[in-house]
Motif scaffolding. Structure first.
Motif, PDB file in Angstrom:
ATOM      1  N   CYS A   1       0.891  -1.097   0.038  1.00  0.00           N
ATOM      2  CA  CYS A   1      -0.008   0.135  -0.078  1.00  0.00           C
ATOM      3  C   CYS A   1       0.953   1.214   0.039  1.00  0.00           C
ATOM      4  CB  CYS A   1      -0.948   0.099   1.306  1.00  0.00           C
ATOM      5  SG  CYS A   1      -2.321  -1.234   1.091  1.00  0.00           S
ATOM      6  N   VAL A   2       0.325   2.058  -0.500  1.00  0.00           N
ATOM      7  CA  VAL A   2       1.035   3.557  -0.787  1.00  0.00           C
ATOM      8  C   VAL A   2       0.177   4.881  -0.564  1.00  0.00           C
ATOM      9  CG1 VAL A   2       1.030   3.397  -3.136  1.00  0.00           C
ATOM     10  CG2 VAL A   2       2.627   4.865  -2.268  1.00  0.00           C
TER      11      VAL A   2
ATOM     12  N   GLU B   1      -3.988   3.786   8.314  1.00  0.00           N
ATOM     13  CA  GLU B   1      -4.677   2.397   8.649  1.00  0.00           C
ATOM     14  C   GLU B   1      -4.439   1.819   7.243  1.00  0.00           C
ATOM     15  OE1 GLU B   1      -6.321   5.351   9.101  1.00  0.00           O
ATOM     16  OE2 GLU B   1      -6.898   5.126  11.280  1.00  0.00           O
ATOM     17  N   LEU B   2      -4.433   2.256   6.244  1.00  0.00           N
ATOM     18  CA  LEU B   2      -4.074   1.582   4.515  1.00  0.00           C
ATOM     19  C   LEU B   2      -2.661   1.117   5.015  1.00  0.00           C
ATOM     20  CD1 LEU B   2      -5.600   0.843   1.866  1.00  0.00           C
ATOM     21  CD2 LEU B   2      -3.869   2.927   1.214  1.00  0.00           C
ATOM     22  N   LEU B   3      -1.946   1.875   5.157  1.00  0.00           N
ATOM     23  CA  LEU B   3      -0.465   1.126   5.321  1.00  0.00           C
ATOM     24  C   LEU B   3      -0.257   0.369   6.593  1.00  0.00           C
ATOM     25  CD1 LEU B   3      -0.062   3.778   3.493  1.00  0.00           C
ATOM     26  CD2 LEU B   3       2.045   4.465   4.642  1.00  0.00           C
ATOM     27  N   GLN B   4      -0.803   0.538   7.527  1.00  0.00           N
ATOM     28  CA  GLN B   4      -0.878  -0.439   8.895  1.00  0.00           C
ATOM     29  C   GLN B   4      -1.390  -1.743   8.350  1.00  0.00           C
ATOM     30  OE1 GLN B   4      -2.756   2.011  11.507  1.00  0.00           O
ATOM     31  NE2 GLN B   4      -0.625   2.595  12.690  1.00  0.00           N
TER      32      GLN B   4
ATOM     33  N   LEU C   1       2.877  10.864   8.784  1.00  0.00           N
ATOM     34  CA  LEU C   1       2.960   9.512   7.836  1.00  0.00           C
ATOM     35  C   LEU C   1       4.027   8.673   7.621  1.00  0.00           C
ATOM     36  CD1 LEU C   1       0.425   7.574   6.918  1.00  0.00           C
ATOM     37  CD2 LEU C   1       0.708   8.417   4.518  1.00  0.00           C
ATOM     38  N   LYS C   2       5.047   9.446   7.067  1.00  0.00           N
ATOM     39  CA  LYS C   2       6.311   8.914   6.592  1.00  0.00           C
ATOM     40  C   LYS C   2       6.869   7.974   7.930  1.00  0.00           C
ATOM     41  CE  LYS C   2       8.010  12.385   3.291  1.00  0.00           C
ATOM     42  NZ  LYS C   2       8.974  13.234   3.126  1.00  0.00           N
ATOM     43  N   GLU C   3       6.651   8.400   9.043  1.00  0.00           N
ATOM     44  CA  GLU C   3       7.165   7.440  10.334  1.00  0.00           C
ATOM     45  C   GLU C   3       6.650   6.176  10.366  1.00  0.00           C
ATOM     46  OE1 GLU C   3       6.126   9.658  13.818  1.00  0.00           O
ATOM     47  OE2 GLU C   3       7.406  11.387  13.098  1.00  0.00           O
ATOM     48  N   TYR C   4       5.410   5.778   9.578  1.00  0.00           N
ATOM     49  CA  TYR C   4       4.894   4.666   9.623  1.00  0.00           C
ATOM     50  C   TYR C   4       5.342   3.804   8.286  1.00  0.00           C
ATOM     51  CZ  TYR C   4       2.033   6.520  13.447  1.00  0.00           C
ATOM     52  OH  TYR C   4       1.567   7.050  14.556  1.00  0.00           O
ATOM     53  N   ALA C   5       5.775   4.427   7.517  1.00  0.00           N
ATOM     54  CA  ALA C   5       6.066   3.581   5.970  1.00  0.00           C
ATOM     55  C   ALA C   5       7.259   2.980   6.325  1.00  0.00           C
ATOM     56  CB  ALA C   5       6.310   4.793   5.099  1.00  0.00           C
TER      57      ALA C   5
ATOM     58  N   PHE D   1       4.666   2.098   1.551  1.00  0.00           N
ATOM     59  CA  PHE D   1       5.439   3.153   0.741  1.00  0.00           C
ATOM     60  C   PHE D   1       4.796   4.507   1.040  1.00  0.00           C
ATOM     61  CE2 PHE D   1       7.036  -0.475  -1.690  1.00  0.00           C
ATOM     62  CZ  PHE D   1       8.159  -0.193  -1.844  1.00  0.00           C
ATOM     63  N   CYS D   2       5.553   5.620   1.035  1.00  0.00           N
ATOM     64  CA  CYS D   2       5.041   7.036   0.999  1.00  0.00           C
ATOM     65  C   CYS D   2       5.852   7.494   0.014  1.00  0.00           C
ATOM     66  CB  CYS D   2       5.417   7.530   2.296  1.00  0.00           C
ATOM     67  SG  CYS D   2       4.120   7.349   3.632  1.00  0.00           S
ATOM     68  N   PRO D   3       5.266   8.455  -0.765  1.00  0.00           N
ATOM     69  CA  PRO D   3       6.199   9.337  -1.790  1.00  0.00           C
ATOM     70  C   PRO D   3       6.897  10.249  -0.901  1.00  0.00           C
ATOM     71  CG  PRO D   3       3.590   9.815  -1.855  1.00  0.00           C
ATOM     72  CD  PRO D   3       3.757   8.498  -0.992  1.00  0.00           C
ATOM     73  N   GLU D   4       7.766  10.854  -1.514  1.00  0.00           N
ATOM     74  CA  GLU D   4       8.729  11.990  -0.780  1.00  0.00           C
ATOM     75  C   GLU D   4       7.723  13.139  -0.336  1.00  0.00           C
ATOM     76  OE1 GLU D   4      11.269  13.783   1.037  1.00  0.00           O
ATOM     77  OE2 GLU D   4      11.697  11.779   0.307  1.00  0.00           O
ATOM     78  N   ASN D   5       6.657  13.395  -1.095  1.00  0.00           N
ATOM     79  CA  ASN D   5       5.818  14.694  -0.737  1.00  0.00           C
ATOM     80  C   ASN D   5       4.838  14.349   0.269  1.00  0.00           C
ATOM     81  OD1 ASN D   5       4.872  13.173  -3.318  1.00  0.00           O
ATOM     82  ND2 ASN D   5       3.170  14.006  -2.262  1.00  0.00           N
TER      83      ASN D   5
END
Length: 268
Positions: free
Chosen positions: A213-214, A222-225, A240-244, A231-235
């Motif tokens: 998921c991204v 919750e989707l990422l979890q 949220l980046k802390e969870y990717a 994944f997270c994009p750089e932007n």
């Protein structure tokens, strides 16, 4: 012999992730998605957008799973053009609208119901790419309160939404979610993109260990979890980046292409 991407699933957010800053799907992303699905992968999207503001982007994509819209409040069968499941906000959530209206002068308040957008309080931001396919109603009648609402959206300048996000639960004793720099939402109790994904995994008998998921904002948490690989994009938002598991290129630099390329390198 199985195709190389058999049993793998990619679920992508739209705005700020699959879509670039021009609200387009790049040629690179489009080719990567169709290469992925042509070789056995399953692909879908999970967005806060409504159905009408989502399906126009999917015409050239080989979607082979239900899509998640309204930030998880609705699961929609894109192929057969029908709603699979939907939830609605409750009466306690509806009551928050009046308090928001009293507490803030400089916000917009939007209600999504009956596949329409009702503007209870106009901030001048209601006409945007995510609403361009909807009927927008500014003269809202009292009878709206008795109808079923899919979600409540608060829009405003980013510093105002920051304040709302930071103090919302303490002030109103109810949870919401940040869905963009200028938006905050109240969804049906217990609903999220992650909960919708759980249902799709069950109904489509997906391999839960191969879910990728991204997303880029806290409404994707919750989707990422719920995913195996996130994944997270750089932007993406800092929170949220802390969870990717991985940070990829920005949404202007073909995030889905990057994921498919990464996956192919891992399974070859």
């Amino acid at each position: 012999m199985k195709d190389k991407f058999s049993d793998y699933v990619i679920i992508s957010d739209l705005d700020g992730t699959l879509l670039n800053n021009n609200k387009e799907i790049s040629k690179e992303n489009l080719q990567a998605i169709n290469y992925f699905t042509d070789n056995g992968g399953r692909f879908s999207v999970a967005t806060g957008r409504v159905i009408e503001a989502t399906v126009g982007y999917l015409e050239n994509i080989k979607i082979n799973l239900p899509i998640i819209v309204y930030n998880g409040g609705v699961i929609y069968d894109y192929k057969n053009n029908k709603i699979i499941s939907e939830s609605f906000v409750d009466e306690k959530q509806k009551e928050i609208v009046n308090r928001l209206n009293e507490d803030f002068d400089n916000i917009g308040i939007e209600i999504y119901a009956d596949r329409k957008l009702y503007v209870l309080k106009d901030s001048g931001h209601s006409k945007r790419s995510a609403t361009e396919m909807l009927d927008i109603i500014y003269e809202v009648k009292e009878e709206l309160s008795s109808r079923q609402w899919h979600k409540i959206l608060v829009v405003g300048e980013s510093d105002i939404i920051d304040n709302i996000e930071n103090n919302f639960y303490d002030k109103y004793k109810i949870n919401g979610t940040r869905s963009g720099k200028t938006s905050y939402e109240l969804l049906p109790i217990g609903e999220s993109k992650g909960q919708a994904l759980k249902r799709i995994i069950e109904m489509c008998n997906l391999e839960s260990k191969k879910i990728i998921c991204v997303g880029d904002n806290m409404n994707d948490l919750e989707l990422l979890q719920e995913s195996t690989i996130s994944f997270c994009p750089e932007n993406s938002s800092r929170e949220l980046k802390e969870y990717a598991d991985f940070i990829g290129p920005s949404n202007d630099n073909h995030m889905i292409y990057h994921i498919v390329e990464w996956l192919e390198s891992k399974i070859n």
